[in-house]
Design an enzyme around this catalytic site. Sequence first.
Site, PDB file in Angstrom:
ATOM      1  N   GLU A   1      35.656  -7.228  20.888  1.00 26.47           N
ATOM      2  CA  GLU A   1      34.676  -6.747  20.558  1.00 26.47           C
ATOM      3  C   GLU A   1      34.474  -6.828  19.085  1.00 26.47           C
ATOM      4  O   GLU A   1      35.423  -6.311  18.354  1.00 26.47           O
ATOM      5  CB  GLU A   1      34.678  -5.281  20.964  1.00 26.47           C
ATOM      6  CG  GLU A   1      33.338  -4.737  20.643  1.00 26.47           C
ATOM      7  CD  GLU A   1      33.155  -3.364  20.862  1.00 26.47           C
ATOM      8  OE1 GLU A   1      33.959  -2.503  20.656  1.00 26.47           O
ATOM      9  OE2 GLU A   1      32.000  -2.801  21.602  1.00 26.47           O
TER      10      GLU A   1
ATOM     11  N   GLU B   1      33.105   7.224  25.897  1.00 22.95           N
ATOM     12  CA  GLU B   1      32.439   6.117  25.842  1.00 22.95           C
ATOM     13  C   GLU B   1      32.730   5.278  24.757  1.00 22.95           C
ATOM     14  O   GLU B   1      32.623   5.525  23.606  1.00 22.95           O
ATOM     15  CB  GLU B   1      30.903   6.584  25.512  1.00 22.95           C
ATOM     16  CG  GLU B   1      30.180   7.696  26.354  1.00 22.95           C
ATOM     17  CD  GLU B   1      29.924   6.991  27.887  1.00 22.95           C
ATOM     18  OE1 GLU B   1      29.832   5.731  27.857  1.00 22.95           O
ATOM     19  OE2 GLU B   1      29.623   7.443  28.758  1.00 22.95           O
TER      20      GLU B   1
ATOM     21  N   THR C   1      37.684   1.770  21.555  1.00 21.11           N
ATOM     22  CA  THR C   1      38.780   2.052  22.571  1.00 21.11           C
ATOM     23  C   THR C   1      40.045   2.477  21.948  1.00 21.11           C
ATOM     24  O   THR C   1      40.618   3.440  22.441  1.00 21.11           O
ATOM     25  CB  THR C   1      38.669   0.785  23.570  1.00 21.11           C
ATOM     26  OG1 THR C   1      37.629   0.473  24.099  1.00 21.11           O
ATOM     27  CG2 THR C   1      39.737   0.794  24.402  1.00 21.11           C
ATOM     28  N   GLU C   2      40.227   1.994  20.721  1.00 17.63           N
ATOM     29  CA  GLU C   2      41.315   2.265  20.018  1.00 17.63           C
ATOM     30  C   GLU C   2      41.649   3.610  19.836  1.00 17.63           C
ATOM     31  O   GLU C   2      42.601   4.377  20.017  1.00 17.63           O
ATOM     32  CB  GLU C   2      41.475   1.374  18.767  1.00 17.63           C
ATOM     33  CG  GLU C   2      42.590   1.568  18.134  1.00 17.63           C
ATOM     34  CD  GLU C   2      42.378   0.656  16.648  1.00 17.63           C
ATOM     35  OE1 GLU C   2      41.187   0.201  16.359  1.00 17.63           O
ATOM     36  OE2 GLU C   2      43.160   0.886  15.953  1.00 17.63           O
TER      37      GLU C   2
ATOM     38  N   LYS D   1      31.762  16.523  15.214  1.00 20.63           N
ATOM     39  CA  LYS D   1      32.281  15.622  13.701  1.00 20.63           C
ATOM     40  C   LYS D   1      31.354  14.344  13.622  1.00 20.63           C
ATOM     41  O   LYS D   1      31.090  13.566  14.543  1.00 20.63           O
ATOM     42  CB  LYS D   1      33.573  15.176  13.871  1.00 20.63           C
ATOM     43  CG  LYS D   1      33.909  14.690  12.337  1.00 20.63           C
ATOM     44  CD  LYS D   1      35.406  14.086  12.161  1.00 20.63           C
ATOM     45  CE  LYS D   1      35.007  12.401  12.489  1.00 20.63           C
ATOM     46  NZ  LYS D   1      34.355  11.666  11.489  1.00 20.63           N
TER      47      LYS D   1
ATOM     48  N   CYS E   1      27.683  -0.939  21.540  1.00 18.81           N
ATOM     49  CA  CYS E   1      28.943  -1.183  22.548  1.00 18.81           C
ATOM     50  C   CYS E   1      28.372  -2.080  24.038  1.00 18.81           C
ATOM     51  O   CYS E   1      28.968  -2.519  24.683  1.00 18.81           O
ATOM     52  CB  CYS E   1      29.439   0.074  23.031  1.00 18.81           C
ATOM     53  SG  CYS E   1      28.416   1.505  22.966  1.00 18.81           S
TER      54      CYS E   1
HETATM   55  P1  ADP Z   1      34.171   2.544  15.088  1.00 14.73           P
HETATM   56  O1  ADP Z   1      34.670   1.756  14.954  1.00 14.73           O
HETATM   57  O2  ADP Z   1      32.544   2.696  15.648  1.00 14.73           O
HETATM   58  O3  ADP Z   1      33.690   3.315  13.597  1.00 14.73           O
HETATM   59  P2  ADP Z   1      35.709   4.610  15.562  1.00 14.73           P
HETATM   60  O4  ADP Z   1      36.551   4.846  16.749  1.00 14.73           O
HETATM   61  O5  ADP Z   1      36.628   4.197  14.526  1.00 14.73           O
HETATM   62  O6  ADP Z   1      34.680   3.902  15.990  1.00 14.73           O
HETATM   63  O7  ADP Z   1      35.249   6.018  15.063  1.00 14.73           O
HETATM   64  C1  ADP Z   1      34.262   6.816  15.763  1.00 14.73           C
HETATM   65  C2  ADP Z   1      34.544   8.210  15.317  1.00 14.73           C
HETATM   66  O8  ADP Z   1      35.804   8.607  15.618  1.00 14.73           O
HETATM   67  C3  ADP Z   1      34.165   8.519  14.065  1.00 14.73           C
HETATM   68  O9  ADP Z   1      33.631   9.691  13.823  1.00 14.73           O
HETATM   69  C4  ADP Z   1      35.503   8.583  13.270  1.00 14.73           C
HETATM   70  O10 ADP Z   1      35.366   9.468  12.129  1.00 14.73           O
HETATM   71  C5  ADP Z   1      36.387   9.074  14.373  1.00 14.73           C
HETATM   72  N1  ADP Z   1      38.040   8.920  14.537  1.00 14.73           N
HETATM   73  C6  ADP Z   1      38.272   7.746  13.943  1.00 14.73           C
HETATM   74  N2  ADP Z   1      39.870   7.962  13.805  1.00 14.73           N
HETATM   75  C7  ADP Z   1      40.168   9.056  14.337  1.00 14.73           C
HETATM   76  C8  ADP Z   1      41.441   9.747  14.960  1.00 14.73           C
HETATM   77  N3  ADP Z   1      42.590   9.375  14.621  1.00 14.73           N
HETATM   78  N4  ADP Z   1      41.110  11.145  15.443  1.00 14.73           N
HETATM   79  C9  ADP Z   1      39.902  11.586  15.524  1.00 14.73           C
HETATM   80  N5  ADP Z   1      38.792  11.029  15.327  1.00 14.73           N
HETATM   81  C10 ADP Z   1      38.875   9.774  14.649  1.00 14.73           C
END
Ligand code: ADP
Length: 500
Positions: A401, A264, A244-245, A190, A299
Amino acid sequence: MSTTATQLKPQPTVPGTYQPKGMLIGGKWVGAASGQRFAVENPAKRTAVAEVPRSAAADVEAAVAAAEKAFATWKAVVPRERGKLLLKIAEAIEARVEELARTIALETGNALRTQARGEAKMTADIFRYFGGLGSELKGETVPLGEHVLSYTRREPIGIVGAIIPWNAPVMLGALKIAPALCAGNVMVMKAAEDAPLGVLMMADICQEFLPAGVLNVLTGFGQECGGPLANHPKIRKLSFTGSTEVGKVIMRAAAERIVPVSLELGGKSPSIVYPDVDEEWTVDGIIAAMRFTRQSQSCTAGSRLFLHEDIFDSFLNKLEKKTTGLKIGDPLEEATDIGTIINSKQYTKVCKYVQDGLDRSDAKLVFGGLPPKTGPLSEGYFTLPTVFADRSNDWRLAREEIFGPVLVAIRWSDEAEVIRMANDSHYGLAAYVWTHDIGRGLRAAHAIESGWVQVNQGGGQTPGMSYGGYKQSGIGREFSLEGMLDSFTQRKSVTVNLAV
Ligand code: ADP
């Protein structure tokens, strides 16, 4: 039924960039089963530049089915032959590197000259590196006695679910595709909703060489598309790069089915400057380590700058002079050093951190501040490189961060204390140490709790090095042979009784 690619609404094209044909499932370019789409924004102008399918559970289902069909054949291809296909992909990417770079710059806001072109070239290098590693997928023999033959095999895991972010989308995507496929896995990836175009272009190039279904790429949102992907029962391995969340959400999904997971994640990386390097090259290194020319949306950004008290003021003076000389502007313009923040949400978040710094009485603004509200920079999500000076490592800007160009400079005098402060973080991704005394530099490097420490340089990762985090910065390693073996193969022991 999926809509066809031709149903995607055409958008005004930006010269020399890639226009998407849909998303890639089973070797075909398709729309979302729901027929829905969403717009991709150019963050430098706040205008839509393309539309991509908005996929959800039904599309994940179709992509997993296509991957499952491809797996039986792909895993049986001789590894060296799989590697040859990756080498061809590397060549094909290199032939279109400028188009890829412009596409990355357009959708991410990362400047073409300082960032996007390097990312596009690195993507070709990543395919080339892993393309050469097919023969390294070897096992071992185990000395269990004269009458027993015991050996191990490195077998692929199956369908890999990969979820990637927007900050270096194509390179981070390649870091999953190339090793996973080399090892005989198939993939459903994705792309990040903010930056799917470069990833689709990379998938388009891959598709010229790969059998249908080996690589499937979906475009969509986190919970809507990433959620069903992370939770799909047929996904046998999860590989995630992002916050990380969300990493914790992915790990929980993996725990439900005991699926191996590579993460990562974020960082709040320390840069420790000793008093003997109050010099121009160190200032250049700090600017590079802070990733100011990618708006610090990295990061590995060295966002906590520990400066020895003897050089604190003079070093910050030099840093101000050099950093404020960098040109902020349209990412697609060759003269631009610094582009834009990715989207409105991140822009608002970064501005809030800057405001927090301005409101704190203990902190002194060294340079930068809130972005201009008028003029050409207000047309996009442009922010200013900003530095606050403080004595403490314990406030919000020094702990969280930010993922934006906000650097906290902290004064230190005692070596043990600065190492303690550097390690006082739940992150542990990267670190930087600056000194002419190599013994001291290496002692610090060994004492810092991070997966990657650079001494006297602030560069980016290179294929071959194992890259990944300590603590909440992640699990597993990428960029390397070991990373490929650990993340994308499973070991099988075969034990044969030779006495019968
Ligand atoms: P950033 O803060 O760099 O956007 P995220 O961790 O929010 O990082 O997003 C990284 C990837 O994870 C993106 O492709 C986002 O669509 C996907 N993503 C965000 N929330 C979820 C979730 N609950 N389940 C699966 N993928 C997710």
